[in-house]
Write a protein that holds these residues in place. Structure first.
Motif, PDB file in Angstrom:
ATOM      1  N   VAL A 102       0.923  -1.219  -0.048  1.00 50.04           N
ATOM      2  CA  VAL A 102       0.062  -0.046  -0.183  1.00 50.04           C
ATOM      3  C   VAL A 102       0.787   1.539  -0.063  1.00 50.04           C
ATOM      4  N   GLY A 103       2.135   1.172   0.900  1.00 49.51           N
ATOM      5  CA  GLY A 103       2.760   2.241   0.735  1.00 49.51           C
ATOM      6  C   GLY A 103       3.511   2.601  -0.582  1.00 49.51           C
ATOM      7  N   ALA A 104       4.100   1.464  -1.216  1.00 49.38           N
ATOM      8  CA  ALA A 104       4.547   1.661  -2.734  1.00 49.38           C
ATOM      9  C   ALA A 104       3.409   2.335  -3.499  1.00 49.38           C
ATOM     10  N   PHE A 105       2.276   1.878  -3.603  1.00 42.86           N
ATOM     11  CA  PHE A 105       1.233   2.532  -4.514  1.00 42.86           C
ATOM     12  C   PHE A 105       1.194   4.178  -3.927  1.00 42.86           C
ATOM     13  N   VAL A 106       1.105   4.443  -2.614  1.00 39.90           N
ATOM     14  CA  VAL A 106       0.943   5.777  -2.178  1.00 39.90           C
ATOM     15  C   VAL A 106       2.198   6.528  -2.685  1.00 39.90           C
ATOM     16  N   VAL A 107       3.200   5.963  -2.662  1.00 47.05           N
ATOM     17  CA  VAL A 107       4.820   6.849  -3.060  1.00 47.05           C
ATOM     18  C   VAL A 107       4.433   7.096  -4.631  1.00 47.05           C
ATOM     19  N   THR A 108       3.846   5.790  -5.380  1.00 45.46           N
ATOM     20  CA  THR A 108       3.840   6.101  -6.934  1.00 45.46           C
ATOM     21  C   THR A 108       2.842   7.230  -7.181  1.00 45.46           C
ATOM     22  N   ALA A 109       1.662   7.271  -6.559  1.00 44.04           N
ATOM     23  CA  ALA A 109       0.577   8.326  -6.722  1.00 44.04           C
ATOM     24  C   ALA A 109       1.498   9.665  -6.393  1.00 44.04           C
ATOM     25  N   ALA A 110       2.060   9.767  -5.315  1.00 39.46           N
ATOM     26  CA  ALA A 110       2.501  11.189  -4.870  1.00 39.46           C
ATOM     27  C   ALA A 110       3.814  11.498  -5.658  1.00 39.46           C
ATOM     28  N   SER A 111       4.729  10.677  -6.351  1.00 39.27           N
ATOM     29  CA  SER A 111       5.735  10.883  -7.208  1.00 39.27           C
ATOM     30  C   SER A 111       5.197  11.423  -8.489  1.00 39.27           C
ATOM     31  N   PHE A 112       4.161  10.691  -9.190  1.00 39.56           N
ATOM     32  CA  PHE A 112       3.755  11.320 -10.434  1.00 39.56           C
ATOM     33  C   PHE A 112       2.863  12.549 -10.148  1.00 39.56           C
ATOM     34  N   ALA A 113       2.300  12.913  -9.052  1.00 38.64           N
ATOM     35  CA  ALA A 113       1.706  14.218  -8.670  1.00 38.64           C
ATOM     36  C   ALA A 113       2.947  15.302  -8.501  1.00 38.64           C
ATOM     37  N   ALA A 114       3.712  14.767  -8.057  1.00 41.89           N
ATOM     38  CA  ALA A 114       4.751  15.705  -7.821  1.00 41.89           C
ATOM     39  C   ALA A 114       5.486  16.154  -9.053  1.00 41.89           C
ATOM     40  N   TYR A 115       5.719  15.218  -9.755  1.00 37.10           N
ATOM     41  CA  TYR A 115       6.215  15.363 -11.312  1.00 37.10           C
ATOM     42  C   TYR A 115       5.505  16.242 -11.968  1.00 37.10           C
ATOM     43  N   ALA A 116       4.050  16.144 -11.890  1.00 34.54           N
ATOM     44  CA  ALA A 116       3.323  17.023 -12.823  1.00 34.54           C
ATOM     45  C   ALA A 116       3.072  18.467 -12.294  1.00 34.54           C
ATOM     46  N   TYR A 117       3.037  18.503 -10.872  1.00 30.13           N
ATOM     47  CA  TYR A 117       3.137  19.764 -10.329  1.00 30.13           C
ATOM     48  C   TYR A 117       4.359  20.587 -10.501  1.00 30.13           C
ATOM     49  N   LEU A 118       5.376  20.085 -10.478  1.00 30.21           N
ATOM     50  CA  LEU A 118       6.801  20.713 -10.409  1.00 30.21           C
ATOM     51  C   LEU A 118       7.016  20.996 -11.888  1.00 30.21           C
ATOM     52  N   GLY A 119       6.815  19.960 -12.729  1.00 33.56           N
ATOM     53  CA  GLY A 119       7.006  20.285 -14.349  1.00 33.56           C
ATOM     54  C   GLY A 119       6.369  21.247 -14.774  1.00 33.56           C
ATOM     55  N   LEU A 120       5.174  21.787 -14.366  1.00 30.93           N
ATOM     56  CA  LEU A 120       4.260  22.670 -14.723  1.00 30.93           C
ATOM     57  C   LEU A 120       4.807  23.985 -14.377  1.00 30.93           C
ATOM     58  N   ARG A 121       5.943  23.951 -13.288  1.00 31.71           N
ATOM     59  CA  ARG A 121       6.246  25.072 -12.779  1.00 31.71           C
ATOM     60  C   ARG A 121       7.684  25.432 -12.761  1.00 31.71           C
ATOM     61  N   THR A 122       8.361  24.505 -13.546  1.00 28.35           N
ATOM     62  CA  THR A 122       9.639  24.595 -14.105  1.00 28.35           C
ATOM     63  C   THR A 122       9.824  25.109 -15.606  1.00 28.35           C
ATOM     64  N   HIS A 129      12.019  24.756 -17.658  1.00 31.97           N
ATOM     65  CA  HIS A 129      12.549  23.795 -18.565  1.00 31.97           C
ATOM     66  C   HIS A 129      12.623  22.541 -17.902  1.00 31.97           C
ATOM     67  N   PRO A 130      11.518  21.739 -18.134  1.00 32.26           N
ATOM     68  CA  PRO A 130      11.348  20.313 -17.206  1.00 32.26           C
ATOM     69  C   PRO A 130      11.858  19.422 -18.283  1.00 32.26           C
ATOM     70  N   LEU A 131      12.333  18.332 -17.410  1.00 32.48           N
ATOM     71  CA  LEU A 131      12.770  17.335 -17.971  1.00 32.48           C
ATOM     72  C   LEU A 131      11.687  16.704 -19.341  1.00 32.48           C
ATOM     73  N   LEU A 132      10.712  16.704 -18.952  1.00 30.25           N
ATOM     74  CA  LEU A 132       9.717  16.262 -19.984  1.00 30.25           C
ATOM     75  C   LEU A 132       8.433  17.079 -19.507  1.00 30.25           C
ATOM     76  N   ASP A 133       7.841  18.115 -20.262  1.00 26.08           N
ATOM     77  CA  ASP A 133       6.992  19.095 -19.923  1.00 26.08           C
ATOM     78  C   ASP A 133       5.795  18.362 -19.842  1.00 26.08           C
ATOM     79  N   PRO A 134       5.238  18.254 -18.496  1.00 23.07           N
ATOM     80  CA  PRO A 134       3.838  17.750 -18.521  1.00 23.07           C
ATOM     81  C   PRO A 134       2.737  18.184 -19.437  1.00 23.07           C
ATOM     82  N   ALA A 135       2.771  19.375 -19.788  1.00 24.34           N
ATOM     83  CA  ALA A 135       1.893  20.121 -20.716  1.00 24.34           C
ATOM     84  C   ALA A 135       1.715  19.244 -22.344  1.00 24.34           C
ATOM     85  N   LEU A 136       2.906  18.693 -22.476  1.00 24.49           N
ATOM     86  CA  LEU A 136       3.063  17.875 -23.812  1.00 24.49           C
ATOM     87  C   LEU A 136       2.004  16.747 -23.764  1.00 24.49           C
TER      88      LEU A 136
END
Length: 512
Positions: A241-261, A263-270
Motif C-alpha cells: 500500500v505504501g508503494a502505491f501511495v509513493v507512486t501516486a505522490a511521485s507522479f503528482a509531484a512530477y506534474a506539479y513541479l514540471g508545470l512550474r519549471t 525547462h522541465p525534463l519532460l513538460d507535462p503540458a505535452l
C-alpha cells in the motif's frame, strides 16, 4: 516549456562517416542489444527456476530488474545525452552494460543476478535514447519517417532476434552463456557507434531538471515493486500500500513541479497534445502486452509443448516476419487513411490476437498458437510504428533526445508493468489451480511445485511413473494462469484501441 517544432530552429543534418545507412546500422545494432536483453532471458526461465531454485516471484524480478531500471533512468539519461552528446553517452552505456553482463554470468544466487540485471538496465538506459534520437536528428526530414519506421521494426523484431540467439546458445551451453554473448555484442555495438554515428546534441541545452528525474524514477520503480510484491505478499500489506501511495505522490509531484519549471525534463503540458498522448499510450500498452506475453508464452512452448529453447525461439519467428514489413508500410498507410485509423486497428488486432491465445489448452499444439501470434504481429507492426512517429513528431529536432527517451520510457514502463502484471496474474492462478495432491508431497517437493511450473515438472519427472498425475496437474494449472493473464492484458489493449478511436487525431503531428 518545451518548444514546439514550429518555434525551434532545426539543427544541420549530420550523418557521420557512413551516411544515413551507417547511422541506421549502428543505432539499430545498439537497439537490438538493449531489446534482446529484455527477451532473451525468458528462454532460460525454466533453467533458472531449477538451477537457482527461483520462485515465480524471483523469476519476475530477474526479468524486471533490468526493465525497471531502464524505464526509471532512460528519461533523465536521454536529457544528459542531449547535453553531452548522444553518441558519447551511448558508448559509455555500452561499457557499463557489457561489464555488468559479464559479471552476471558468474552469479550464483537470484539476488546477485537481480542486482547485476539492474546495473545492465542502467547501461541500457544510457544506450536506448541515443538510438532513436540520433536517427531523427541525423536524417533529413524527407527520410525521417522511414528511418523511424525501420527503428520501430527492429525494436519489435529485436526481441525475437535475442531469443533466437539465446535459444542457440542454450542448446549447447548454460544460461550463463547468454550474458557472455551480450557482453561481446556490447563491445561490437560501441565500436559501430563510435565509427559510424555522428555525436548529435541539443544546440541550446537547458539547466538539468533534477526534481523531474527523481520523481519519475521513484514513480516507475515503486509502481512495478507494488505490482510484483502485491501478488507475492498480498495487496493489503503495508509495504505494498505504501508503494502505491509513493507512486501516486511521485507522479503528482512530477506534474506539479514540471508545470512550474521553466525547462522541465519532460513538460507535462505535452500530454495535452492529442498526438503525443495517443502515441505514448499506444506504445506503452503495446509493449506491456508483448513482453508480458513473452514472459509467460515462452514457458508454454517449453513446458507444455516440450520445445527446446532454440525451437521455442524459432516458433516466434513468424512475429518478426510480420512485424518488420508491416512497420515499413505503416507510414504509407498513415498518409492514406490517417493516424487514428492505423493506431486503433493495430491495437484491436493485437487485442484479438492475445484473446485468441487465451483459449489454448494443454493439447492445443502449435497451429492455434501460431494463428493468434500472427494476428498479434500485424497489430504490433501497425501500432508500434505509428505510436513512435506520433511521439517523435510532437517535438523538434533539438529535443529529440527527450522525445526518444519518452518513447523509450513508455516502452520500458510498458515492458516492466506487463511482465509484473502478467507474471503476477499467472503466478496467483497457477498456485490456486494446483491439485490438492500437492499437499501430500514431502514439504520441500511441495514448495518447489508451488514455486514454479518448471520446478513442478522437474519434481514430477523425478517421481518417474508416479509423477504423471502431478505433471498433468501442473500443466493444467499453468494453462489456467496463462489464460487468465492473456485475457487481462487483451482487455487493457482493447480499451486503449477504443480510446485511440475516440480521441487520437486523424493526422500525425507536423515534423520540422
Amino acid at each position: 516549456m518545451t518548444p514546439t517544432p514550429l518555434q525551434e530552429t532545426a539543427e544541420p543534418v549530420a550523418t557521420g562517416r557512413a551516411g544515413t545507412r551507417g547511422v541506421l546500422f549502428a543505432m539499430c545494432l545498439s537497439l537490438v542489444l538493449v531489446v534482446a536483453s529484455v527477451s532473451a532471458l525468458n528462454l532460460a526461465l525454466p533453467d533458472l527456476a531449477v538451477d537457482l531454485s527461483a520462485s515465480n516471484g524471483a523469476l519476475t524480478w530477474i526479468a524486471d530488474a533490468y526493465t525497471v531500471t531502464l524505464a526509471a533512468f532512460v528519461l533523465p539519461l536521454g536529457a544528459i545525452g542531449d547535453r553531452l552528446g548522444r553518441r558519447n553517452v551511448l558508448v559509455v552505456g555500452t561499457a557499463v552494460f557489457g561489464a555488468a553482463s559479464l559479471a552476471a554470468s558468474f552469479a550464483d544466487s537470484t539476488s546477485t543476478l537481480i542486482a547485476w540485471r539492474a546495473v545492465m538496465g542502467l547501461g541500457a538506459a544510457m544506450i536506448m535514447p541515443g538510438t532513436l534520437s540520433t536517427i531523427t536528428a541525423a536524417f533529413p526530414a524527407e527520410q525521417r519517417a522511414r528511418g523511424v519506421a525501420t527503428w520501430s521494426g527492429f525494436a519489435a523484431a529485436g526481441a525475437i532476434i535475442g531469443m533466437l540467439a539465446a535459444g542457440a546458445l542454450l542448446e549447447q551451453f548454460s544460461w550463463r552463456s547468454i550474458f557472455v554473448a551480450s557482453a561481446a555484442v556490447a563491445l561490437i555495438a560501441a565500436l559501430a557507434a563510435a565509427l559510424l554515428a555522428p555525436n548529435t546534441k541539443d544546440a541550446h541545452p537547458h539547466r538539468p531538471d533534477v526534481a523531474g528525474a527523481i520523481t519519475t524514477a521513484v514513480a516507475i520503480g515503486t509502481l512495478v515493486f507494488a505490482i510484483i510484491e502485491g501478488n507475492e505478499h498480498g495487496w493489503t500489506e503495508p509495504v505494498v500500500v505504501g508503494a502505491f501511495v509513493v507512486t501516486a505522490a511521485s507522479f503528482a509531484a512530477y506534474a506539479y513541479l514540471g508545470l512550474r519549471t521553466e525547462h522541465p525534463l519532460l513538460d507535462p503540458a505535452l500530454f495535452g497534445i492529442r498526438g503525443f498522448r495517443a502515441g505514448a499510450i499506444t506504445v506503452l500498452v503495446q509493449f506491456m502486452a508483448v513482453f508480458g506475453f513473452f514472459f509467460v508464452g515462452l514457458q508454454y512452448l517449453q513446458l507444455i509443448l516440450g520445445y527446446s529453447p532454440l525451437k521455442a525461439a524459432v516458433a516466434l519467428i513468424p512475429v518478426a516476419l510480420v512485424v518488420l514489413p508491416t512497420s515499413l508500410v505503416t507510414p504509407h498507410l498513415v498518409h492514406r487513411v490517417g493516424m487514428k485509423a492505423v493506431m486503433s486497428v493495430g491495437l484491436f488486432l493485437l487485442a484479438v490476437g492475445l484473446y485468441a491465445l487465451s483459449f489454448l489448452g494443454v493439447d492445443s499444439g502449435y497451429l492455434p498458437f501460431l494463428g493468434g501470434l500472427v494476428l498479434a504481429g500485424f497489430g504490433i507492426g501497425l501500432s508500434g510504428a505509428v505510436g513512435t512517429a506520433a511521439i517523435t513528431g510532437s517535438l523538434g529536432r533539438g529535443q529529440q533526445g527527450v522525445a526518444s527517451a519518452m518513447n523509450d520510457t513508455t516502452r520500458e514502463v510498458g515492458s516492466a508493468v506487463g511482465i509484473a502484471l502478467m507474471g503476477s496474474i499467472y503466478g496467483s492462478h497457477y498456485r490456486s489451480s494446483l491439485p490438492g495432491t500437492v499437499d501430500r508431497l514431502p514439504a520441500d517437493a511441495a514448495e518447489s511445485v508451488r514455486h514454479s511450473a518448471a520446478a513442478g515438472l522437474h519434481v514430477a519427472d523425478q517421481l518417474g511413473a508416479r509423477g504423471a498425475p502431478l505433471a498433468e496437474g501442473v500443466k493444467s494449472a499453468f494453462m489456467d494462469g496463462l489464460s487468465a493473464s492473456l485475457i487481462a492484458v487483451s482487455v487493457v489493449v482493447a480499451a486503449a484501441a477504443i480510446g485511440a478511436l475516440l480521441r487520437a487525431p486523424k493526422t500525425p503531428p507536423a515534423a520540422d
